[in-house]
Design a protein around this motif. Structure first.
Motif, mmCIF file in Angstrom:
data_model
loop_
_atom_site.group_PDB
_atom_site.id
_atom_site.type_symbol
_atom_site.label_atom_id
_atom_site.label_comp_id
_atom_site.label_asym_id
_atom_site.label_seq_id
_atom_site.Cartn_x
_atom_site.Cartn_y
_atom_site.Cartn_z
ATOM 1 N N CYS A 7 4.471 16.026 -1.272
ATOM 2 C CA CYS A 7 3.112 15.581 -1.601
ATOM 3 C C CYS A 7 3.149 14.080 -1.864
ATOM 4 O O CYS A 7 3.217 13.618 -3.006
ATOM 5 C CB CYS A 7 2.583 16.328 -2.815
ATOM 6 N N GLU A 8 3.157 13.308 -0.776
ATOM 7 C CA GLU A 8 3.273 11.848 -0.860
ATOM 8 C C GLU A 8 2.173 11.192 -0.032
ATOM 9 O O GLU A 8 1.656 11.782 0.928
ATOM 10 C CB GLU A 8 4.639 11.396 -0.340
ATOM 11 N N ASP A 9 1.832 9.979 -0.394
ATOM 12 C CA ASP A 9 0.832 9.233 0.376
ATOM 13 C C ASP A 9 1.354 8.991 1.789
ATOM 14 O O ASP A 9 2.522 8.631 1.982
ATOM 15 C CB ASP A 9 0.527 7.891 -0.292
ATOM 16 N N ALA A 11 0.186 7.584 5.994
ATOM 17 C CA ALA A 11 -0.748 6.873 6.872
ATOM 18 C C ALA A 11 -0.562 7.412 8.288
ATOM 19 O O ALA A 11 0.567 7.593 8.749
ATOM 20 C CB ALA A 11 -0.504 5.371 6.828
ATOM 21 N N SER A 48 -12.326 8.677 -0.565
ATOM 22 C CA SER A 48 -11.935 8.603 -1.987
ATOM 23 C C SER A 48 -13.090 8.138 -2.862
ATOM 24 O O SER A 48 -12.943 7.243 -3.703
ATOM 25 C CB SER A 48 -10.721 7.662 -2.152
ATOM 26 N N GLU A 73 -9.565 5.620 3.978
ATOM 27 C CA GLU A 73 -8.647 6.172 2.984
ATOM 28 C C GLU A 73 -9.288 7.398 2.350
ATOM 29 O O GLU A 73 -10.387 7.326 1.808
ATOM 30 C CB GLU A 73 -8.330 5.116 1.923
ATOM 31 N N THR A 75 -8.686 11.027 -0.145
ATOM 32 C CA THR A 75 -7.871 11.692 -1.154
ATOM 33 C C THR A 75 -7.808 13.185 -0.854
ATOM 34 O O THR A 75 -8.835 13.821 -0.609
ATOM 35 C CB THR A 75 -8.462 11.482 -2.560
ATOM 36 N N GLU A 91 -1.970 15.505 -5.802
ATOM 37 C CA GLU A 91 -2.951 14.643 -5.131
ATOM 38 C C GLU A 91 -2.217 13.617 -4.277
ATOM 39 O O GLU A 91 -1.205 13.044 -4.717
ATOM 40 C CB GLU A 91 -3.824 13.937 -6.171
ATOM 41 N N MET A 92 -2.718 13.401 -3.079
ATOM 42 C CA MET A 92 -2.113 12.409 -2.194
ATOM 43 C C MET A 92 -3.209 11.615 -1.511
ATOM 44 O O MET A 92 -4.349 12.069 -1.383
ATOM 45 C CB MET A 92 -1.227 13.081 -1.141
ATOM 46 N N ILE A 93 -2.855 10.403 -1.078
ATOM 47 C CA ILE A 93 -3.776 9.552 -0.322
ATOM 48 C C ILE A 93 -3.410 9.638 1.147
ATOM 49 O O ILE A 93 -2.267 9.381 1.539
ATOM 50 C CB ILE A 93 -3.715 8.081 -0.788
ATOM 51 N N LEU A 94 -4.384 10.015 1.958
ATOM 52 C CA LEU A 94 -4.209 10.116 3.405
ATOM 53 C C LEU A 94 -5.000 8.976 4.045
ATOM 54 O O LEU A 94 -6.230 8.969 4.023
ATOM 55 C CB LEU A 94 -4.713 11.467 3.906
ATOM 56 N N THR A 95 -4.281 7.996 4.579
ATOM 57 C CA THR A 95 -4.919 6.840 5.198
ATOM 58 C C THR A 95 -4.946 7.012 6.710
ATOM 59 O O THR A 95 -3.890 7.166 7.339
ATOM 60 C CB THR A 95 -4.180 5.538 4.840
#
Length: 224
Positions: A7-9, A11, A48, A73, A75, A91-95
């Motif tokens: 579970c990591e950000d 791109a 986000s 970006e 979330t 929670e992860m950021i999907l860019t």
């Protein structure tokens, strides 16, 4: 409760018209429940924006996201439940990035002359544009340069670029850069000419003078 292992950000580059297919699979481990027995679900907060930006059409009860998402970006909130009813969250950021290069269209050739007062001429990269476009960046926001360096927007040519003092064809590259930093280029033949005032006059340096006079002895008598 299960423990997420990836579970990591992240791109992802897409190549559609400001959107594209995004695929990502979450993983987790549990002391008692095998991976195939863990129930996963996700909720995507587009751009986000917080709870007001949650689009329930972007929710899913699976370990894999496989959706068309817009560039931006986002979330992602994941939930994992084991067979004993224990829950864990992450929670992860999907860019989502624009990965498509712009389409450069340039004039095939252009002719210019050196200025008679300076023996030089300044040209600008955007003068060669002939309708370049991009899938996401508006045409008026595209950047034009003579190299991958977007600040290299102008070029000064002098008589030194015209060895014969009359005309020289110089090939230049016109680079087009979109808002995401994607680049492509086209080649243009720049025809550099002397003006009809003969500024360069056959001299590569642009400095030319005609010397006239008469030959005399030290007694000021004309030489034959």
């Amino acid at each position: 409760a299960p423990e997420f292992s990836n579970c990591e950000d992240v791109a992802v580059d897409v190549f559609g018209d400001c959107e594209g297919l995004v695929e990502y699979t979450i993983e987790a481990t549990d002391d008692c429940t095998p991976l195939e027995g863990i129930n996963f679900s996700y909720q995507i907060d587009a751009f986000s924006e917080g709870i007001d930006g949650v689009d329930f059409n972007l929710n899913g009860n699976t370990a894999t996201i496989s959706r068309i998402l817009p560039i931006g970006e986002h979330t992602v909130n994941w939930t994992a439940e084991d067979m004993c009813g224990n829950f864990s969250f992450c929670e992860m950021i999907l860019t989502v990035r624009d990965g498509k290069k712009p389409s450069p269209y340039c004039l095939s050739s252009i002719t210019t002359v050196v200025m008679n007062n300076s023996g030089s001429i300044a040209i600008w990269a955007n003068d060669f544009d002939y309708g370049s476009y991009d899938n996401c960046t508006p045409q008026e926001e595209l950047l034009f340069s003579f190299s991958p360096n977007v600040d290299n927007t102008s070029l000064t040519l002098t008589c030194n670029n015209m060895p014969n003092g009359e005309e020289e064809t110089i090939q230049v590259e016109i680079w087009v850069t979109d808002a995401a930093g994607n680049q492509d280029f086209c080649s243009v033949d720049l025809i550099l000419q002397d003006s009809q005032d003969d500024v360069c006059s056959g001299s590569a340096s642009g400095q030319y003078a005609q010397v006239t006079g008469a030959l005399r002895t030290d007694n000021f008598q004309n030489c034959q």
